[in-house]
Design a protein around this motif. Structure first.
Motif, PDB file in Angstrom:
ATOM      1  N   LEU A 173       0.857  -1.179   0.000  1.00 45.95           N
ATOM      2  CA  LEU A 173       0.000   0.000   0.000  1.00 45.95           C
ATOM      3  C   LEU A 173       0.895   1.232   0.000  1.00 45.95           C
ATOM      4  O   LEU A 173       1.880   1.288   0.739  1.00 45.95           O
ATOM      5  N   SER A 174       0.559   2.214  -0.828  1.00 43.11           N
ATOM      6  CA  SER A 174       1.346   3.432  -0.921  1.00 43.11           C
ATOM      7  C   SER A 174       0.495   4.613  -0.483  1.00 43.11           C
ATOM      8  O   SER A 174      -0.503   4.948  -1.129  1.00 43.11           O
ATOM      9  N   LEU A 175       0.873   5.235   0.632  1.00 45.60           N
ATOM     10  CA  LEU A 175       0.110   6.366   1.163  1.00 45.60           C
ATOM     11  C   LEU A 175       0.393   7.610   0.326  1.00 45.60           C
ATOM     12  O   LEU A 175       1.507   8.131   0.329  1.00 45.60           O
ATOM     13  N   ASP A 199      -1.630  -2.897   9.392  1.00 47.49           N
ATOM     14  CA  ASP A 199      -2.527  -4.003   9.717  1.00 47.49           C
ATOM     15  C   ASP A 199      -3.300  -4.452   8.483  1.00 47.49           C
ATOM     16  O   ASP A 199      -3.444  -5.660   8.233  1.00 47.49           O
ATOM     17  N   LEU A 200      -3.783  -3.518   7.694  1.00 48.74           N
ATOM     18  CA  LEU A 200      -4.540  -3.857   6.495  1.00 48.74           C
ATOM     19  C   LEU A 200      -3.672  -4.582   5.479  1.00 48.74           C
ATOM     20  O   LEU A 200      -4.093  -5.583   4.878  1.00 48.74           O
ATOM     21  N   PHE A 208       4.649  -4.584   1.950  1.00 49.76           N
ATOM     22  CA  PHE A 208       5.180  -3.270   2.303  1.00 49.76           C
ATOM     23  C   PHE A 208       4.067  -2.226   2.447  1.00 49.76           C
ATOM     24  O   PHE A 208       3.003  -2.336   1.839  1.00 49.76           O
ATOM     25  N   VAL A 209       4.370  -1.208   3.250  1.00 50.15           N
ATOM     26  CA  VAL A 209       3.587   0.027   3.284  1.00 50.15           C
ATOM     27  C   VAL A 209       4.543   1.157   2.946  1.00 50.15           C
ATOM     28  O   VAL A 209       5.530   1.387   3.669  1.00 50.15           O
ATOM     29  N   TYR A 210       4.297   1.832   1.843  1.00 47.48           N
ATOM     30  CA  TYR A 210       5.147   2.927   1.379  1.00 47.48           C
ATOM     31  C   TYR A 210       4.669   4.230   2.012  1.00 47.48           C
ATOM     32  O   TYR A 210       3.487   4.586   1.920  1.00 47.48           O
ATOM     33  N   GLY A 283      -5.565 -11.408  -0.413  1.00 46.96           N
ATOM     34  CA  GLY A 283      -6.863 -10.792  -0.154  1.00 46.96           C
ATOM     35  C   GLY A 283      -7.165  -9.730  -1.171  1.00 46.96           C
ATOM     36  O   GLY A 283      -6.432  -9.569  -2.150  1.00 46.96           O
ATOM     37  N   LYS A 284      -8.229  -8.995  -0.955  1.00 47.69           N
ATOM     38  CA  LYS A 284      -8.648  -7.979  -1.928  1.00 47.69           C
ATOM     39  C   LYS A 284      -8.814  -6.636  -1.248  1.00 47.69           C
ATOM     40  O   LYS A 284      -9.160  -6.539  -0.088  1.00 47.69           O
ATOM     41  N   LEU A 285      -8.580  -5.584  -2.042  1.00 44.73           N
ATOM     42  CA  LEU A 285      -8.843  -4.221  -1.596  1.00 44.73           C
ATOM     43  C   LEU A 285      -9.659  -3.528  -2.669  1.00 44.73           C
ATOM     44  O   LEU A 285      -9.398  -3.707  -3.848  1.00 44.73           O
TER      45      LEU A 285
END
Length: 285
Positions: A173-175, A199-200, A208-210, A283-285
């Motif tokens: 996920l990229s914020l 967490d998501l 990763f979370v960017y 999973g899906k988003l």
């Protein structure tokens, strides 16, 4: 017979302008348009090389005499919250997260305006009207989500207190941008949204979370270095941020590669004229 050639992205450089993070320095960006059938593959590939998205543009700092802006990401599997971060999660346990499509609402803009007016009065986005805000959210050629956080203590449709615009990459996920109720600054909602996205990402199997850019020496960016399992993109590779003190961003003009060399070293999707293999998600988003 007519043949179509693969689309090769064109890269450009912005004119120097005052840096918003470090006084007395000038910033310059390398950027390319994000469009066409390969937009998602380009966003995935260049995000892994320190680029960020803003609407339909991908950019990376390319300053002539400074290398302070370092793309940062968290390794989800290795992340462990600190005692302080666990308190942040506990303080905000009453918030309910809704994941929506990239669609701007009046509620979002009202909160966004309050956030800018109180916390970023002189920033580059200070004068954004509702149409510009809508463009920031909706003009995306990739898979983008808006995460809204509402106060569930007042009911299932409680007031909107925070929101985050995020891209779903093939590896994380990229914020893109986040904002929150300025009257709730003591709730550490900015940090809470990062913790929630970690967490998501873990739940849907993304590694990763960017976080955007970490800038050593900028008080605005200090909070990013407080997250464990943090990596930065430095000297062409991702590496652990084990000691923030060793990154000053100082350099000299002769140490900066020419723009043409920087572009030549970029890795692009393997076949700009065809599909790019994407690993399956859990999973899906």
């Amino acid at each position: 017979m007519r043949h179509s050639l693969p689309t090769v992205p064109q890269f450009y450089v912005t004119a120097p302008q005052p840096c918003p993070y470090l006084p007395g320095r000038m910033e310059r960006k390398l950027f390319t348009a994000l469009q066409g059938d390969h937009a998602e593959a380009m966003n995935d590939k260049l995000s892994q090389q320190g680029f960020r998205r803003s609407q339909n543009v991908l950019y990376r700092p390319s300053c002539a005499d400074c290398a302070a802006c370092l793309s940062a990401r968290i390794r989800v599997a290795d992340f462990t919250p600190t005692r302080s971060q666990r308190r942040v999660l506990k303080r905000n346990a009453h918030l309910k997260r809704d994941v929506t499509s990239a669609w701007a609402t009046e509620d979002q803009y009202a909160l966004f305006r309050r956030y800018l007016d109180r916390r970023h009065t002189f920033g580059g986005m200070a004068d954004m009207d509702v149409f510009e805000y809508s463009a920031m959210v909706e003009e995306t050629p990739v898979r983008t989500r808006v995460l809204e956080y509402r106060d569930a203590a007042t009911g299932p449709n409680g007031p909107l207190v925070a929101a985050c615009l995020s891209d779903v990459l093939d590896d994380g996920l990229s914020l893109v941008y986040s904002f929150f109720d300025p009257d709730m600054a003591d709730q550490s909602l900015g940090s809470f949204m990062i913790l929630d996205q970690i967490d998501l990402a873990r739940r849907v199997g993304l590694p990763f979370v960017y976080l955007g850019y970490w800038v050593p020496g900028s008080p605005k960016m200090d909070y990013k270095a407080r997250f464990s399992a943090l990596e930065i993109y430095h000297m062409g590779k991702w590496q652990d941020l084990d000691d923030p003190a060793r990154f000053s961003g100082a350099t000299h003009p002769l140490s900066v590669q020419p723009i043409a060399e920087q572009v030549a070293q970029l890795s692009l999707p393997t076949d700009m004229g065809g599909p790019v293999n994407v690993p399956p998600r859990k999973g899906k988003l």
